[in-house]
Design a protein around this motif. Structure first.
Motif, short mmCIF file in Angstrom:
data_model
loop_
_atom_site.label_atom_id
_atom_site.label_comp_id
_atom_site.label_asym_id
_atom_site.label_seq_id
_atom_site.Cartn_x
_atom_site.Cartn_y
_atom_site.Cartn_z
N PRO A 63 -59.95 42.91 -15.57
CA PRO A 63 -59.60 41.49 -15.33
C PRO A 63 -59.90 40.59 -16.52
O PRO A 63 -59.15 39.64 -16.78
CB PRO A 63 -60.46 41.13 -14.11
N ARG A 122 -57.17 40.99 -19.05
CA ARG A 122 -55.97 40.29 -18.60
C ARG A 122 -56.08 38.79 -18.87
O ARG A 122 -55.10 38.15 -19.26
CB ARG A 122 -55.72 40.55 -17.11
N GLN A 123 -57.28 38.23 -18.66
CA GLN A 123 -57.47 36.81 -18.94
C GLN A 123 -57.27 36.50 -20.43
O GLN A 123 -56.64 35.50 -20.79
CB GLN A 123 -58.87 36.36 -18.52
#
Length: 469
Positions: free
Chosen positions: A220, A223-224
């Motif tokens: 995650p 992805r950020q």
């Protein structure tokens, strides 16, 4: 203030060394075909580097790294860092191979179609050598981002100054070794970026970095970073595409000294832009990001307004100084060896145009940091795209009215108009965004609660008195 001072000092040192480098370069190569080929050859590597990494990676990485370190601890933050490093390594290797393949077509049909075949062939060869630069720079940028996120600015600042040492070394090799010629400074760029990476390694080791060879696209945090990186990289790449557009138009100018003259003038203009826009902006970003993460939007707006106001107050006098003292400065520094009086006059003409662009460029660098701190990279991309369209349109428009020896003014004036209008749009959008976010400010919420409590306390004796009666 400390971070800005260190960066300003390093940038000043770097620019002074850059002037020394340019004095030597101009003395050896002047504004001839070799110099034009060298300047044009840097366009594709610079654009590819900024498309993948560059300042885009720093602005995307710092807010996510700080948030991860605060919410999930150091271990997860270092795992995220390893993922980013591995992704940059693989991506820049692919970009290097792709760039080597497309270099001839890019140079001949897009970059400098107006030059002779011999000049295009030399530019293609130099471009292929310089394409190794983005790979090294990309890895060094990850290290810079780590140190900046820890608010360690000294070694990244020193690395800026060290860069010119490698270039000067390449020029001295060209002077002392017969037959090296323009290949000396070309290979010197690779040595320069390698020195930039090496000088930051001691600071990285002091941060107790924990590297691991991990590859997880579903992470995650990664992805950020990618969500922020994509529009951020596109925004910066748009600016570099603008340089390619300028080079394309310049190849058709009647004066063969135009491209080299624009490069020299832009280098002189880049000093105040770097000192005011880049140094202050890079040191300001971690603070703005920390305030955004903590929800302190009132303080964020106050800091941004103060820094931008002071910086803009400095750029206007700097622009006037460039316009007034540009010609004697060019004569004193550059008019030696192969750099003759004609080259000096053309460079001064270009500098007058670039002086007009100074306030807009510095303001744009600072304003973009406010959006990146809010994890919004799409707005700078949109404004940069708008600026590129304006710049391209102004090139076509101004070329209809400015001809002959003064035609070189078209390129910097188009930049000045686009940068100025972009900074106005960005300022309006940022202030509008922060005005909306103030309603969510944690300090404002506590202040409103305190006001409601005090109001209730004042009303309580009145209610008790009414009840008693």
């Amino acid at each position: 203030m400390e971070g800005a001072f260190l960066l300003m000092l390093a940038l000043m040192t770097s620019r002074v060394l850059g002037v020394v480098r340019q004095v030597i370069f101009n003395s050896f190569f002047g504004v001839g075909a070799d110099a034009n080929a060298y300047y044009a050859a840097a366009r594709l590597p610079d654009t590819l580097y900024n498309l993948i990494a560059g300042g885009a990676l720093i602005h995307a990485f710092i807010p996510v790294f700080l948030a991860y370190e605060k919410e999930k601890g150091e271990r997860e933050a270092w795992r995220l860092t390893s993922l980013v490093f591995n992704l940059v390594l693989v991506s820049m290797t692919v970009v290097l191979l792709l760039g080597e393949f497309i270099a001839p077509t890019f140079v001949n049909t897009i970059l400098i179609p107006g030059y002779t075949p011999a000049e295009r062939d030399l530019t293609t060869t130099l471009t292929r050598i310089m394409l190794f630069q983005p790979l090294i720079l990309g890895l060094g940028t990850v290290i810079t981002a780590i140190l900046n996120s820890r608010r360690q600015f000294l070694l990244p600042a020193v690395s800026l100054a060290v860069y010119n040492v490698g270039l000067i070394g390449g020029l001295l090799v060209a002077k002392w070794v017969p037959g090296v010629g323009i290949y000396g400074p070309t290979y010197g760029t690779l040595v320069a970026v390698l020195l930039q990476l090496v000088v930051q390694l001691p600071g990285l080791f002091k941060q107790n970095v924990r590297y691991s060879f991990v590859w997880d696209f579903r992470h995650p945090g990664l992805r950020q970073v990618l969500i922020l990186l994509l529009p951020n990289a596109l925004a910066i790449s748009v600016a570099y595409i603008g340089n390619i557009v300028d080079t394309h138009f310049t190849s058709y100018l009647p004066d063969s000294a135009s491209l080299a003259a624009l490069h020299n003038a832009e280098m002189l203009q880049a000093l105040p832009v770097a000192l005011i826009g880049q140094a202050v902006g890079q040191s300001l970003l971690p603070h703005l990001a920390a305030q955004a993460v903590a929800g302190r939007y009132v303080r964020m707006r106050q800091m941004a307004l103060k820094v931008i106001g002071v910086s803009m107050a400095l750029t206007i006098p700097a622009a006037l100084l460039l316009a007034l003292f540009g010609k004697p400065t060019i004569h004193l520094l550059f008019e030696h060896g192969a750099f003759d009086a004609h080259a000096s006059d053309v460079t001064n003409l270009a500098l007058l145009g670039y002086a007009c662009a100074l306030p807009g460029l510095a303001a744009g660098n600072l304003l973009s940091g406010g959006f990146f701190a809010l994890k919004d990279a799409w707005t700078p991309f949109a404004t940069n795209t708008y600026a590129l369209v304006v710049r391209w349109g102004m090139l076509y428009f101004l070329f209809q009215f400015i001809h002959g020896t003064e035609a070189i003014l078209v390129v910097p004036l188009a930049l000045a108009i686009s940068a100025g209008s972009e900074s106005i749009v960005m300022a309006f959008l940022l202030l509008f965004r922060l005005r909306r976010y103030i309603k969510r400010d944690e300090g404002m919420k506590r202040l409103e609660q305190r006001r409601r409590y005090q109001k209730a306390r004042k009303q309580l004796p009145i209610q008790l008195s009414s009840n008693h009666e």
